[in-house]
Design a protein around this motif. Structure first.
Motif, short mmCIF file in Angstrom:
data_model
loop_
_atom_site.label_atom_id
_atom_site.label_comp_id
_atom_site.label_asym_id
_atom_site.label_seq_id
_atom_site.Cartn_x
_atom_site.Cartn_y
_atom_site.Cartn_z
N GLU A 44 16.89 0.69 -4.16
CA GLU A 44 17.42 -0.46 -3.43
C GLU A 44 17.65 -1.66 -4.35
O GLU A 44 18.58 -2.45 -4.14
N THR B 203 0.48 4.13 -3.67
CA THR B 203 0.00 4.90 -2.52
C THR B 203 1.10 5.68 -1.81
O THR B 203 0.84 6.37 -0.84
N SER C 257 -0.38 -1.99 2.20
CA SER C 257 -1.54 -2.24 3.08
C SER C 257 -2.53 -1.07 3.12
O SER C 257 -3.55 -1.17 3.78
N ASN C 258 -2.22 0.01 2.41
CA ASN C 258 -3.12 1.17 2.45
C ASN C 258 -4.32 0.98 1.51
O ASN C 258 -4.40 1.56 0.43
N GLY D 27 8.70 9.52 1.47
CA GLY D 27 8.34 8.46 2.39
C GLY D 27 9.31 8.41 3.58
O GLY D 27 10.41 8.97 3.51
P1 NDP Z 1 6.66 5.56 0.45
O1 NDP Z 1 6.95 4.90 1.74
O2 NDP Z 1 6.02 6.89 0.43
O3 NDP Z 1 5.77 4.58 -0.45
C1 NDP Z 1 6.10 3.23 -0.62
C2 NDP Z 1 5.08 2.55 -1.49
O4 NDP Z 1 5.42 1.16 -1.62
C3 NDP Z 1 3.66 2.56 -0.90
O5 NDP Z 1 2.75 2.46 -1.96
C4 NDP Z 1 3.64 1.28 -0.07
O6 NDP Z 1 2.32 0.80 0.16
C5 NDP Z 1 4.43 0.35 -0.98
N1 NDP Z 1 5.17 -0.68 -0.25
C6 NDP Z 1 5.94 -0.50 0.85
N2 NDP Z 1 6.48 -1.67 1.25
C7 NDP Z 1 6.03 -2.60 0.38
C8 NDP Z 1 6.21 -4.01 0.28
N3 NDP Z 1 6.96 -4.69 1.14
N4 NDP Z 1 5.59 -4.67 -0.72
C9 NDP Z 1 4.82 -4.00 -1.60
N5 NDP Z 1 4.61 -2.68 -1.57
C10 NDP Z 1 5.21 -1.98 -0.58
O7 NDP Z 1 8.05 5.58 -0.36
P2 NDP Z 1 8.55 6.65 -1.42
O8 NDP Z 1 7.51 6.89 -2.45
O9 NDP Z 1 9.17 7.80 -0.73
O10 NDP Z 1 9.77 5.85 -2.07
C11 NDP Z 1 9.57 4.77 -2.97
C12 NDP Z 1 10.91 4.42 -3.62
O11 NDP Z 1 11.33 5.53 -4.39
C13 NDP Z 1 12.02 4.16 -2.59
O12 NDP Z 1 12.86 3.15 -3.08
C14 NDP Z 1 12.77 5.48 -2.53
O13 NDP Z 1 14.12 5.33 -2.21
C15 NDP Z 1 12.62 5.97 -3.98
N6 NDP Z 1 12.70 7.42 -4.13
C16 NDP Z 1 11.79 8.24 -3.51
C17 NDP Z 1 11.86 9.61 -3.64
C18 NDP Z 1 10.82 10.51 -3.04
O14 NDP Z 1 10.85 11.72 -3.27
N7 NDP Z 1 9.90 10.00 -2.25
C19 NDP Z 1 12.96 10.24 -4.40
C20 NDP Z 1 13.83 9.30 -5.02
C21 NDP Z 1 13.71 7.94 -4.88
P3 NDP Z 1 1.47 1.32 1.46
O15 NDP Z 1 1.17 2.75 1.21
O16 NDP Z 1 0.28 0.45 1.44
O17 NDP Z 1 2.37 1.10 2.64
#
Ligand code: NDP
Ligand code: MG
Length: 396
Positions: A128, A14, A41-42, A207
């Motif tokens: 991370e 999500t 949680s979404n 995110g």
């Molecule tokens: P988002 O915040 O957009 O999405 C995070 C996702 O992980 C959501 O599906 C969220 O669910 C879920 N999530 C968050 N916390 C938890 C948890 N504690 N347990 C289980 N699921 C969890 O993040 P991004 O997509 O931006 O980033 C994701 C990863 O990718 C990060 O490590 C980031 O550094 C890396 N990254 C991202 C880039 C980007 O362009 N976005 C580029 C390069 C790396 P819910 O929606 O329900 O909260």
């Protein structure tokens, strides 16, 4: 369905990376199947995705949302699970070939370990995990013969530059950084910036956590550590250069002085697609880069005096052991605090620095040590924030 369809588990479907990965899967239904989708949680979006992609399983971490998801997907073939332990279990499912780790933060560590132990290739967005326990993860990947394919655009660029160069020696790599929304700003300005300013990234929509990390340059710091482990480099071999247009995604310099760069418009779907399709490339209709739209590609030095987090990350990399884990945990707490208007922009570095000085340093941490370090650092950093004078940053 053909037999060579790749079943993919998307951890964090999500989120920003997760939704773009589903677009890639949606555009290539004969190649990829979204086999598992997970969210924190979404529930609403997870249900929509499940109805569209018919995964075999979905996991909603937040157990209070389980009945909602279960009810919405009753009568479909999708099985609904909940809780973080279900994610750790489901990634080992024999039908899964690739696990895309697109959840945010330390929470990605244990599912990634479980997936590697089950022999799954990892498409790694969750940087991370490598920051916290890069040595442990790369060793496990070697033992289990699994590939870690970077999704992060800079690391994907380096991976692409290294294709066919397996026996050649890397002199150094150059990670490019956009500089974020506050490039060129002074400390006096940064003291008063709000979360709304910081959430506006010039080139990428991502995110919240990584967007703040990009504004503080911690994102580049985390990427330096990520690169060390992915490409087996020393800290001295990793250079950071600010390139505001984000067209060159990163570069490798070989021992003959030759520099290879991977370029393109900033669009995460490309590195996501590359990681999922590896070792092949897939035709797509993503917008193409035109040099005439970018007559000036520019480069400048990163300002680590003002943006202290990048320097702190290099320090943690040099120190090794559990120090990067301390930095990561302190940073996660600091970013969450900043997003909650509990502390100011510059104070995030203070939290990280104090944590680095105060939490017990260990040279050879085990997985349990990492879990404990993470827990202790979070408590320490949260207490520091509580002691900070309250200021209504969101009103400035
Ligand atoms: P988002 O915040 O957009 O999405 C995070 C996702 O992980 C959501 O599906 C969220 O669910 C879920 N999530 C968050 N916390 C938890 C948890 N504690 N347990 C289980 N699921 C969890 O993040 P991004 O997509 O931006 O980033 C994701 C990863 O990718 C990060 O490590 C980031 O550094 C890396 N990254 C991202 C880039 C980007 O362009 N976005 C580029 C390069 C790396 P819910 O929606 O329900 O909260
Ligand atoms: Mg990146």
């Amino acid at each position: 369905m053909s037999n060579d369809i790749k079943n993919i588990a998307i951890l964090g479907s999500t989120g920003s990376i997760g939704t773009q990965a589903l677009e890639v899967i949606g555009e290539n239904p004969s190649l990829f199947k979204a086999y598992v989708l997970t969210a924190h949680s979404n529930a609403h979006l997870l249900i929509i995705q499940a109805l569209q992609f018919n995964p075999a399983y979905v996991v909603i971490c937040d157990e209070s949302k389980y009945p909602e998801v279960k009810q919405a997907l009753a009568g479909t073939a999708t099985k609904v699970l909940s809780g973080i332990n279900s994610i750790i279990e489901i990634v080992t499912h024999p039908e899964i070939e690739v696990v895309l780790t697109a959840m945010v933060g330390f929470a990605g560590l244990e599912p990634t370990i479980a997936a590697i132990k089950a022999g799954k290739n990892i498409a790694l967005a969750n940087k991370e995990t490598l920051v916290v326990a890069g040595g442990l993860i790369t060793e496990l990947a070697k033992q289990h013969g699994v590939k870690i394919l970077p999704v992060d655009s800079e690391h994907s660029a380096i991976y692409q530059c290294l294709a066919g160069e397996e026996d050649n020696t890397i002199e150094k790599i150059i990670l490019t950084a956009s500089g974020g929304p506050f490039r060129g700003k002074t400390s006096d300005y940064l003291v008063n910036v709000t979360r709304e300013h910081a959430l506006k990234h010039p080139n990428w929509v991502m995110g919240a956590k990584i967007t703040i990390d990009s504004a503080t340059l911690m994102n580049k710091g985390l990427e330096v550590i990520e690169a060390k482990w992915l490409f087996d480099l020393e800290a001295e071999q990793i250079e950071v250069i600010v390139h505001p247009q984000s067209i060159i995604h990163s570069m490798v310099q070989f021992e003959d002085g030759s520099l290879k760069a991977q370029m393109g418009l900033p669009d995460m779907k490309l590195p996501i697609q590359y990681a999922l399709a590896h070792p092949g490339r897939l035709k797509n209709n993503f917008k193409r880069f035109d040099f005439m739209d970018y007559p000036n590609l520019t480069f400048e030095k990163a300002d680590i005096k003002t943006f202290k987090n990048l320097g702190l990350a290099f320090e943690a990399l040099n120190k090794g052991g559990n120090m990067p884990c301390i930095v990561n945990a302190a940073n996660e707490v600091a970013v969450a605090g900043f997003l909650n208007n509990e502390l100011g922009f510059m104070a995030m570095s203070d939290i990280i620095e104090s944590s680095m000085q105060s939490i017990k340093y260990q040279t050879q941490p085990t997985l349990d040590d990492y879990l404990n370090t993470d827990k202790e650092t979070r408590i320490f950093a949260q207490n520091l924030i509580k002691q900070m004078p309250v200021k209504a940053y969101n009103l400035i």
